[in-house]
Design a protein around this motif. Structure first.
Motif, PDB file in Angstrom:
ATOM      1  N   SER A   9      35.225 -35.839 -16.347  1.00 16.21           N
ATOM      2  CA  SER A   9      36.500 -35.964 -17.056  1.00 16.21           C
ATOM      3  C   SER A   9      36.545 -37.244 -17.892  1.00 16.21           C
ATOM      4  N   LEU A  10      35.928 -38.322 -17.413  1.00 20.59           N
ATOM      5  CA  LEU A  10      35.885 -39.566 -18.190  1.00 20.59           C
ATOM      6  C   LEU A  10      35.067 -39.382 -19.465  1.00 20.59           C
ATOM      7  N   THR A  11      33.945 -38.697 -19.347  1.00 18.24           N
ATOM      8  CA  THR A  11      33.100 -38.426 -20.507  1.00 18.24           C
ATOM      9  C   THR A  11      33.835 -37.541 -21.495  1.00 18.24           C
ATOM     10  N   ARG A  12      34.498 -36.500 -21.004  1.00 20.86           N
ATOM     11  CA  ARG A  12      35.262 -35.589 -21.866  1.00 20.86           C
ATOM     12  C   ARG A  12      36.371 -36.334 -22.617  1.00 20.86           C
ATOM     13  N   ALA A  13      36.948 -37.352 -21.974  1.00 23.04           N
ATOM     14  CA  ALA A  13      38.032 -38.134 -22.586  1.00 23.04           C
ATOM     15  C   ALA A  13      37.516 -39.252 -23.484  1.00 23.04           C
ATOM     16  N   GLY A  14      36.195 -39.369 -23.633  1.00 27.13           N
ATOM     17  CA  GLY A  14      35.642 -40.364 -24.544  1.00 27.13           C
ATOM     18  C   GLY A  14      35.516 -41.760 -23.973  1.00 27.13           C
ATOM     19  N   VAL A  15      35.673 -41.919 -22.662  1.00 26.84           N
ATOM     20  CA  VAL A  15      35.578 -43.247 -22.048  1.00 26.84           C
ATOM     21  C   VAL A  15      34.103 -43.667 -22.006  1.00 26.84           C
ATOM     22  N   PRO A  16      33.768 -44.820 -22.591  1.00 26.54           N
ATOM     23  CA  PRO A  16      32.377 -45.284 -22.557  1.00 26.54           C
ATOM     24  C   PRO A  16      31.876 -45.436 -21.125  1.00 26.54           C
ATOM     25  N   GLU A  17      30.617 -45.123 -20.929  1.00 28.77           N
ATOM     26  CA  GLU A  17      30.023 -45.125 -19.593  1.00 28.77           C
ATOM     27  C   GLU A  17      30.170 -46.466 -18.878  1.00 28.77           C
ATOM     28  N   GLU A  18      30.155 -47.577 -19.618  1.00 29.66           N
ATOM     29  CA  GLU A  18      30.265 -48.887 -18.961  1.00 29.66           C
ATOM     30  C   GLU A  18      31.614 -49.096 -18.271  1.00 29.66           C
ATOM     31  N   PHE A  19      32.615 -48.254 -18.574  1.00 34.64           N
ATOM     32  CA  PHE A  19      33.923 -48.364 -17.936  1.00 34.64           C
ATOM     33  C   PHE A  19      34.126 -47.347 -16.802  1.00 34.64           C
ATOM     34  N   HIS A  20      33.203 -46.435 -16.613  1.00 34.04           N
ATOM     35  CA  HIS A  20      33.382 -45.372 -15.616  1.00 34.04           C
ATOM     36  C   HIS A  20      33.621 -45.907 -14.212  1.00 34.04           C
ATOM     37  N   GLU A  21      32.892 -46.918 -13.822  1.00 33.90           N
ATOM     38  CA  GLU A  21      33.045 -47.457 -12.464  1.00 33.90           C
ATOM     39  C   GLU A  21      34.465 -47.973 -12.233  1.00 33.90           C
ATOM     40  N   ARG A  22      35.103 -48.459 -13.271  1.00 38.54           N
ATOM     41  CA  ARG A  22      36.466 -48.987 -13.183  1.00 38.54           C
ATOM     42  C   ARG A  22      37.483 -47.910 -12.788  1.00 38.54           C
ATOM     43  N   PHE A  23      37.138 -46.636 -13.095  1.00 38.05           N
ATOM     44  CA  PHE A  23      38.036 -45.517 -12.823  1.00 38.05           C
ATOM     45  C   PHE A  23      37.558 -44.646 -11.663  1.00 38.05           C
ATOM     46  N   ARG A  24      36.731 -45.216 -10.807  1.00 32.73           N
ATOM     47  CA  ARG A  24      36.141 -44.482  -9.681  1.00 32.73           C
ATOM     48  C   ARG A  24      37.184 -43.938  -8.714  1.00 32.73           C
ATOM     49  N   GLU A  25      38.249 -44.669  -8.460  1.00 27.95           N
ATOM     50  CA  GLU A  25      39.216 -44.276  -7.431  1.00 27.95           C
ATOM     51  C   GLU A  25      40.173 -43.175  -7.865  1.00 27.95           C
ATOM     52  N   HIS A  26      40.649 -43.216  -9.116  1.00 27.92           N
ATOM     53  CA  HIS A  26      41.703 -42.287  -9.541  1.00 27.92           C
ATOM     54  C   HIS A  26      41.437 -41.611 -10.879  1.00 27.92           C
ATOM     55  N   GLY A  27      40.286 -41.852 -11.490  1.00 21.38           N
ATOM     56  CA  GLY A  27      40.051 -41.315 -12.822  1.00 21.38           C
ATOM     57  C   GLY A  27      41.055 -41.901 -13.800  1.00 21.38           C
ATOM     58  N   LEU A  28      41.423 -41.139 -14.810  1.00 19.72           N
ATOM     59  CA  LEU A  28      42.407 -41.594 -15.793  1.00 19.72           C
ATOM     60  C   LEU A  28      43.825 -41.235 -15.390  1.00 19.72           C
ATOM     61  N   GLY A  29      43.961 -40.464 -14.341  1.00 23.75           N
ATOM     62  CA  GLY A  29      45.281 -40.005 -13.916  1.00 23.75           C
ATOM     63  C   GLY A  29      45.562 -38.626 -14.482  1.00 23.75           C
ATOM     64  N   GLY A  30      46.252 -37.832 -13.728  1.00 20.63           N
ATOM     65  CA  GLY A  30      46.502 -36.446 -14.098  1.00 20.63           C
ATOM     66  C   GLY A  30      47.263 -36.261 -15.392  1.00 20.63           C
ATOM     67  N   LEU A  31      48.278 -37.080 -15.646  1.00 17.49           N
ATOM     68  CA  LEU A  31      49.089 -36.911 -16.849  1.00 17.49           C
ATOM     69  C   LEU A  31      48.275 -37.185 -18.108  1.00 17.49           C
ATOM     70  N   THR A  32      47.459 -38.206 -18.078  1.00 21.57           N
ATOM     71  CA  THR A  32      46.607 -38.532 -19.227  1.00 21.57           C
ATOM     72  C   THR A  32      45.686 -37.362 -19.535  1.00 21.57           C
ATOM     73  N   GLU A  33      45.142 -36.742 -18.497  1.00 27.48           N
ATOM     74  CA  GLU A  33      44.264 -35.589 -18.692  1.00 27.48           C
ATOM     75  C   GLU A  33      45.035 -34.377 -19.188  1.00 27.48           C
ATOM     76  N   LYS A  34      46.230 -34.120 -18.643  1.00 32.80           N
ATOM     77  CA  LYS A  34      47.026 -32.962 -19.057  1.00 32.80           C
ATOM     78  C   LYS A  34      47.420 -33.028 -20.518  1.00 32.80           C
ATOM     79  N   LEU A  35      47.701 -34.221 -21.026  1.00 32.02           N
ATOM     80  CA  LEU A  35      48.074 -34.355 -22.431  1.00 32.02           C
ATOM     81  C   LEU A  35      46.874 -34.235 -23.369  1.00 32.02           C
ATOM     82  N   GLY A  36      45.666 -34.317 -22.824  1.00 34.47           N
ATOM     83  CA  GLY A  36      44.470 -34.196 -23.648  1.00 34.47           C
ATOM     84  C   GLY A  36      44.106 -35.464 -24.389  1.00 34.47           C
ATOM     85  N   VAL A  37      44.374 -36.616 -23.771  1.00 35.06           N
ATOM     86  CA  VAL A  37      44.063 -37.901 -24.406  1.00 35.06           C
ATOM     87  C   VAL A  37      42.552 -38.038 -24.579  1.00 35.06           C
TER      88      VAL A  37
END
Length: 150
Positions: A9-37
């Motif tokens: 989901s992080l890759t699909r949202a365009g988040v650079p790989e160097e930031f993936h570890e920062r979102f390990r616990e919760h991802g980007l959050g459900g609302l951010t994903e639902k809106l298609g950010v």
């Protein structure tokens, strides 16, 4: 780096790989994903992301004002989190927006720039524009930087 359950989901949202570890616990959050950010730029000086109007409209066929604020808060929170570093967590304490124009189709882009970066507080301005570069709304977000819970 160990296997991150949010890598896809992080890759699909365009988040650079160097930031993936920062979102390990919760991802980007459900609302951010639902809106298609979709994130396009993630640097200390500027965060840029976009959302489609389609699927995020209010009953009158234009982008919902709340979608503007979700995009603004997503950008402002992530920018503050980057500014605070790995031991700080942003905690939003104020967000406001003024809508200048409506969008009824295409994509809306939010550009987030810092107004103030301090040790315990960050303030960002987020400007939303349509595909023609016309300003749709202007938001300002203030985040406290609190010690990150482990």
């Amino acid at each position: 780096m160990t296997n991150n359950p949010y890598t896809e989901s992080l890759t699909r949202a365009g988040v650079p790989e160097e930031f993936h570890e920062r979102f390990r616990e919760h991802g980007l959050g459900g609302l951010t994903e639902k809106l298609g950010v979709v994130f396009e730029v993630m640097t200390p000086e500027k965060f840029v992301a976009r959302i489609p109007v389609e699927g995020n409209e209010q009953p009158f066929g234009i982008l919902h004002g709340g979608a503007h604020l979700v995009l603004a808060e997503s950008l402002g929170s992530l920018a503050a989190g980057l500014a605070g570093g790995p031991n700080k967590q942003p905690m939003g304490i104020d967000i406001n927006a003024t809508h200048q124009r409506a969008a009824s189709q295409g994509w809306v882009t939010g550009t987030c720039t810092p107004l103030h970066i301090g040790k315990s507080m960050c303030v960002h301005e987020i400007v939303m524009t349509d595909e023609q570069g016309r300003r749709l709304s202007t938001a300002r977000m203030t985040n406290m930087l609190v010690d990150r819970r482990r």
